[in-house]
Design a protein around this motif. Sequence first.
Motif, PDB file in Angstrom:
ATOM      1  N   ASP A   1     -24.180   5.565  15.693  1.00  0.00           N
ATOM      2  CA  ASP A   1     -24.040   4.945  14.379  1.00  0.00           C
ATOM      3  C   ASP A   1     -25.138   5.475  13.466  1.00  0.00           C
ATOM      4  OD1 ASP A   1     -23.749   3.401  12.142  1.00  0.00           O
ATOM      5  OD2 ASP A   1     -24.133   1.476  13.135  1.00  0.00           O
ATOM      6  N   PRO A   2     -24.791   6.201  12.423  1.00  0.00           N
ATOM      7  CA  PRO A   2     -25.844   6.793  11.572  1.00  0.00           C
ATOM      8  C   PRO A   2     -26.642   5.757  10.790  1.00  0.00           C
ATOM      9  CG  PRO A   2     -23.694   7.160  10.604  1.00  0.00           C
ATOM     10  CD  PRO A   2     -23.438   6.562  11.954  1.00  0.00           C
ATOM     11  N   GLU A   3     -26.113   4.523  10.672  1.00  0.00           N
ATOM     12  CA  GLU A   3     -26.825   3.493   9.928  1.00  0.00           C
ATOM     13  C   GLU A   3     -27.608   2.547  10.833  1.00  0.00           C
ATOM     14  OE1 GLU A   3     -24.261   1.488   7.236  1.00  0.00           O
ATOM     15  OE2 GLU A   3     -23.506   3.302   6.303  1.00  0.00           O
ATOM     16  N   ALA A   4     -27.595   2.804  12.148  1.00  0.00           N
ATOM     17  CA  ALA A   4     -28.317   1.933  13.078  1.00  0.00           C
ATOM     18  C   ALA A   4     -29.823   2.071  12.871  1.00  0.00           C
ATOM     19  CB  ALA A   4     -27.932   2.272  14.513  1.00  0.00           C
ATOM     20  N   ARG A   5     -30.512   0.930  12.910  1.00  0.00           N
ATOM     21  CA  ARG A   5     -31.966   0.922  12.740  1.00  0.00           C
ATOM     22  C   ARG A   5     -32.636   0.413  14.005  1.00  0.00           C
ATOM     23  NH1 ARG A   5     -33.925  -2.081   7.560  1.00  0.00           N
ATOM     24  NH2 ARG A   5     -32.906  -3.820   8.627  1.00  0.00           N
ATOM     25  N   SER A   6     -33.888   0.760  14.163  1.00  0.00           N
ATOM     26  CA  SER A   6     -34.640   0.307  15.328  1.00  0.00           C
ATOM     27  C   SER A   6     -34.825  -1.203  15.268  1.00  0.00           C
ATOM     28  CB  SER A   6     -36.011   0.981  15.383  1.00  0.00           C
ATOM     29  OG  SER A   6     -35.880   2.373  15.485  1.00  0.00           O
ATOM     30  N   PRO A   7     -34.578  -1.906  16.374  1.00  0.00           N
ATOM     31  CA  PRO A   7     -34.793  -3.350  16.373  1.00  0.00           C
ATOM     32  C   PRO A   7     -36.272  -3.687  16.255  1.00  0.00           C
ATOM     33  CG  PRO A   7     -34.302  -2.566  18.585  1.00  0.00           C
ATOM     34  CD  PRO A   7     -34.100  -1.396  17.669  1.00  0.00           C
TER      35      PRO A   7
ATOM     36  N   ALA B   1     -27.752   2.243  19.459  1.00  0.00           N
ATOM     37  CA  ALA B   1     -27.101   3.032  18.400  1.00  0.00           C
ATOM     38  C   ALA B   1     -25.592   3.103  18.578  1.00  0.00           C
ATOM     39  CB  ALA B   1     -27.686   4.434  18.369  1.00  0.00           C
ATOM     40  N   GLY B   2     -25.059   2.426  19.596  1.00  0.00           N
ATOM     41  CA  GLY B   2     -23.610   2.432  19.794  1.00  0.00           C
ATOM     42  C   GLY B   2     -23.058   3.766  20.227  1.00  0.00           C
ATOM     43  N   GLY B   3     -23.909   4.611  20.818  1.00  0.00           N
ATOM     44  CA  GLY B   3     -23.455   5.934  21.210  1.00  0.00           C
ATOM     45  C   GLY B   3     -22.743   5.940  22.543  1.00  0.00           C
ATOM     46  N   THR B   4     -22.229   7.116  22.891  1.00  0.00           N
ATOM     47  CA  THR B   4     -21.545   7.330  24.168  1.00  0.00           C
ATOM     48  C   THR B   4     -22.210   8.488  24.877  1.00  0.00           C
ATOM     49  OG1 THR B   4     -19.440   6.555  23.258  1.00  0.00           O
ATOM     50  CG2 THR B   4     -19.357   7.861  25.291  1.00  0.00           C
ATOM     51  N   ALA B   5     -22.594   8.253  26.130  1.00  0.00           N
ATOM     52  CA  ALA B   5     -23.245   9.309  26.905  1.00  0.00           C
ATOM     53  C   ALA B   5     -22.200  10.249  27.472  1.00  0.00           C
ATOM     54  CB  ALA B   5     -24.081   8.696  28.021  1.00  0.00           C
TER      55      ALA B   5
ATOM     56  N   MET C   1     -48.224   3.976  16.732  1.00  0.00           N
ATOM     57  CA  MET C   1     -47.276   4.943  16.197  1.00  0.00           C
ATOM     58  C   MET C   1     -46.441   4.303  15.099  1.00  0.00           C
ATOM     59  SD  MET C   1     -46.051   7.070  19.566  1.00  0.00           S
ATOM     60  CE  MET C   1     -45.644   8.502  18.587  1.00  0.00           C
ATOM     61  N   ARG C   2     -45.979   5.128  14.160  1.00  0.00           N
ATOM     62  CA  ARG C   2     -45.210   4.638  13.024  1.00  0.00           C
ATOM     63  C   ARG C   2     -43.719   4.780  13.304  1.00  0.00           C
ATOM     64  NH1 ARG C   2     -43.069   7.148   8.453  1.00  0.00           N
ATOM     65  NH2 ARG C   2     -43.971   9.141   9.118  1.00  0.00           N
ATOM     66  N   PRO C   3     -42.948   3.701  13.138  1.00  0.00           N
ATOM     67  CA  PRO C   3     -41.494   3.840  13.269  1.00  0.00           C
ATOM     68  C   PRO C   3     -40.941   4.811  12.231  1.00  0.00           C
ATOM     69  CG  PRO C   3     -42.158   1.529  13.307  1.00  0.00           C
ATOM     70  CD  PRO C   3     -43.358   2.319  12.886  1.00  0.00           C
ATOM     71  N   VAL C   4     -39.995   5.663  12.661  1.00  0.00           N
ATOM     72  CA  VAL C   4     -39.427   6.671  11.768  1.00  0.00           C
ATOM     73  C   VAL C   4     -37.926   6.455  11.605  1.00  0.00           C
ATOM     74  CG1 VAL C   4     -39.097   9.148  11.387  1.00  0.00           C
ATOM     75  CG2 VAL C   4     -41.216   8.325  12.427  1.00  0.00           C
ATOM     76  N   SER C   5     -37.173   6.656  12.667  1.00  0.00           N
ATOM     77  CA  SER C   5     -35.736   6.427  12.700  1.00  0.00           C
ATOM     78  C   SER C   5     -35.387   6.074  14.136  1.00  0.00           C
ATOM     79  CB  SER C   5     -34.972   7.669  12.238  1.00  0.00           C
ATOM     80  OG  SER C   5     -35.190   8.753  13.138  1.00  0.00           O
ATOM     81  N   LEU C   6     -34.206   5.557  14.353  1.00  0.00           N
ATOM     82  CA  LEU C   6     -33.873   5.032  15.668  1.00  0.00           C
ATOM     83  C   LEU C   6     -34.013   6.081  16.762  1.00  0.00           C
ATOM     84  CD1 LEU C   6     -32.916   2.824  17.501  1.00  0.00           C
ATOM     85  CD2 LEU C   6     -30.558   3.359  16.890  1.00  0.00           C
ATOM     86  N   THR C   7     -33.429   7.269  16.566  1.00  0.00           N
ATOM     87  CA  THR C   7     -33.486   8.288  17.617  1.00  0.00           C
ATOM     88  C   THR C   7     -34.920   8.739  17.878  1.00  0.00           C
ATOM     89  OG1 THR C   7     -31.263   9.066  17.064  1.00  0.00           O
ATOM     90  CG2 THR C   7     -32.670  10.555  18.306  1.00  0.00           C
TER      91      THR C   7
ATOM     92  N   ILE D   1     -40.865  -6.729   4.173  1.00  0.00           N
ATOM     93  CA  ILE D   1     -40.119  -6.616   5.425  1.00  0.00           C
ATOM     94  C   ILE D   1     -38.709  -7.162   5.192  1.00  0.00           C
ATOM     95  CG2 ILE D   1     -39.985  -7.356   7.827  1.00  0.00           C
ATOM     96  CD1 ILE D   1     -43.032  -7.723   7.751  1.00  0.00           C
ATOM     97  N   VAL D   2     -37.710  -6.317   5.383  1.00  0.00           N
ATOM     98  CA  VAL D   2     -36.316  -6.734   5.272  1.00  0.00           C
ATOM     99  C   VAL D   2     -35.743  -6.777   6.685  1.00  0.00           C
ATOM    100  CG1 VAL D   2     -34.052  -6.238   4.309  1.00  0.00           C
ATOM    101  CG2 VAL D   2     -36.112  -5.742   2.975  1.00  0.00           C
ATOM    102  N   LEU D   3     -35.362  -7.980   7.122  1.00  0.00           N
ATOM    103  CA  LEU D   3     -34.902  -8.180   8.483  1.00  0.00           C
ATOM    104  C   LEU D   3     -33.402  -7.947   8.599  1.00  0.00           C
ATOM    105  CD1 LEU D   3     -36.909 -11.462   9.186  1.00  0.00           C
ATOM    106  CD2 LEU D   3     -37.512  -9.149   9.890  1.00  0.00           C
ATOM    107  N   SER D   4     -32.956  -7.785   9.837  1.00  0.00           N
ATOM    108  CA  SER D   4     -31.518  -7.647  10.090  1.00  0.00           C
ATOM    109  C   SER D   4     -30.819  -8.964   9.786  1.00  0.00           C
ATOM    110  CB  SER D   4     -31.277  -7.244  11.549  1.00  0.00           C
ATOM    111  OG  SER D   4     -31.916  -6.023  11.827  1.00  0.00           O
TER     112      SER D   4
END
Length: 836
Positions: free
Chosen positions: A234-240, A398-402, A252-258, A144-147
């Motif tokens: 942010d393409p490098e953002a990961r799920s917290p 993810a730092g996005g804009t709606a 369920m298995r975490p895959v990617s943030l989106t 496990i690699v943490l933030s």
Amino acid sequence: MRAPLSWLREYVDLPAGETGRDVQAKLIAAGLEVERVEQLGSDITGPLVVGKVATIEELEGFRKPIRFCTVDVGQANGTGEPQEIVCGARNFTAGDKVVVALPGAVLPGDFAIAERKTYGKVSRGMICSGDELGMGDDGTHGIIVLSPEHEVGTDAIELLQLVDEVLDIAVTPDRGYCLSLRGIAREAATAYGLPLRDPALLDVPAPNSYGHPVTVADPSGCDRFTARTVTGIDPEARSPIWLQRRLQKAGMRPVSLTVDITNYVMLELGQPLHAYDRSRLDGAIGVRRAEPGEKLTTLDGTKRVLDAEDLVITDQRGPIGLAGIMGGADTEIADHGAAQGSTEVVIEAAHFDPVAIARAARRHKLSSEASRRFERGVDPQATSAAAQRAVDLLVLLAGGTAEAGVTEVVAPSGPRTIPMRADHPDRVAGVEYGRETVVRRLQEVGCDVYGQDELIVTVPSWRPDLTDPNDLAEEVIRLEGYAALPATLPKPPAGRGLTHRQRLHRRTGRALAGAGYTEVLNYPFIGDWALDHLGLEADDARRSTVRLANPLSEAEPALRTTLLPGLFAALRRNDSRGEHDLALFETGLVFLPTGEETNPVRLPVDRRPTDEEVAGLNAALPRQPRHAAVVLAGAAERDGWWGKGRPATWAEAIEAARTVAREAGVELIVRQDQQAPFHPGRCAALFVATGGEEVRVGGAGELHPRVVKAFGLPERTCAMEIDLDVLERAGTGAVQAPKVSAFPVATQDVALVVDASVAARDVEAALRAGAGELLESLRLFDVFTGAQLGAGKKSLAYALRFRAADRTLTADEASAAREAAVQAAVERTGAVLRGA
């Protein structure tokens, strides 16, 4: 559905001391099937802390890569010095934050951590992976690699939310709303009498014309479609960690943030979502039925040929997703954590026809989390809230804009209302609830209720299973508690016992079991392949079957017209397991369509059906006679010290038919025959005399070699099948007890030579007719052929038993009766007394 208790508490203020088992008991009392409560982290003890890898030394000379690491764990080790740890994993580097189990910690599986010397170094702890902490599948199977923001020395048990209780709920098809934390929280709030914080109550902007264009060509298949767009992700953002852990606890298995966000919202609100990479979309999104022969490669990498009934999501190129089931590979979201990850995402939240989704999922053998929910019924009013929730999380994490554009396509529909008498639940349950209780319970379910004695109930959008007054009554009864229902025994009218048909069925089973047969029970389904293996002609009535609209197996899509294939399967299965001397029987219904069946009527649920309605339902059913069948293989009598055994033959199969006929009080007529699936030279047709004519009731004999080979049966397998209903109609309805006479019997033997073509039964009938009322029984005990008889001749030897009911017969009386019997046989069959 797995529901973590910590997540459930976010929507309902459960009492602080309530355990998972307490909540389980409450939900079970409310009608949910909570199968178990999983105790997560109950077998973990610290110290388990966050550490920072300071140095890594590669150890040489070993079969596998080994690294000697120093890890900064702050003051957690009591010294503040770096902790020395030997580790074989390679998915972390110096400077990474990891989870460290210090000496004294105990991990799942009673795995105690202690200082130990290994690979020439002393290891003082362990750097942990998710599997070692019992966290489930995280998709990496590594350390496990943490933030970076987590501080060294922080308690990792709390950080990773390792301790929790998870309710494992078996959601029945009528409660699809409980495939979400929102639905389970609603049930928990009602069970505890607490308010619900509905996660779907969000501020949603009004639809406008600036959103991503959407066209719905089939409103009946998709009555609501919401599209929202988020840019600048942010393409490098990961799920917290909190998001990953909730997904893992829910199975369920975490895959990617989106993707994780769409899955999270689905678990939270019950609304499946799909995210498209906008850069991969070509023009407007559309919803329509597929064109026959269209193809789509789904996210699982399978190229699928679409059916004209499939609902598909399209862009200008064609299908890009199988609606409500799985998206297409062409618009897949690129993984986050990489520079080339997706930065612009279109969120789809739609409501699809449950029947269309269920059929497509079965057609393509593709069941997904989304299809499981759509086919059970999803809240159509939740699409906008689910899309908004996903947008909010993408902006936050993810730092996005709606984008301001909101696309919403809605087919007009009104609320569903059900009229019901206020006392209807009382009459159903036999309990006096009263109007106030009925109204209160229905409002807790989410219904709007108007009226006094006659209620008008508006059903909530998330309960598509509520369609009739009895459904509403069930809601009142379950929430008031099934335990409160009085226990009353039914009072059947006196004098009713088993019918003649039921008694014959039971007697047949007992008689065959007493004759050495073992009963088996088979599924009443059959396939065309079995009828082909039986060698039936194209016009054979047994080929006319009733097809099931929803068969359990595509190989057996029809109801059986004969019991034999099921018995053959049981015989083959037992023979393959080393049981070679077998005698099996089954009694059960077969289904024979007449072609005159009417369309079935739909019976009401709010009252007892009338006799006319029941008659109409019966008229839609095929004829369903009850049959009995046997199958034999191997030895009828085994070898032993008492002598040599003998194999089971067609004679045993015919005798089984006679055994069944005796239970019906019927004399069976046996004639030579040729009919599938029997050997043409060892086949008997079975008849009974009724109404002045002979009626065929079945067949028996040795199976044809081709049938034996097709079904994989032992050689010389024999079988019998007979119609019990015809036997019942032809029988006396009661079995006569044997009479015991006090007068002695006179036995006379007779041997008759007849043409080989003359049936033994015809000779027997002639002897009976000639012997008269003094004949008690006769038995064929020998059949002989030989050169001394002449070509085409056979000798039949019978033992005749004579007895009078009121006196002892004289030798002359017995001889006279014998001579009369022989004379009748000579006249009727052309027989010649042997030796005369």
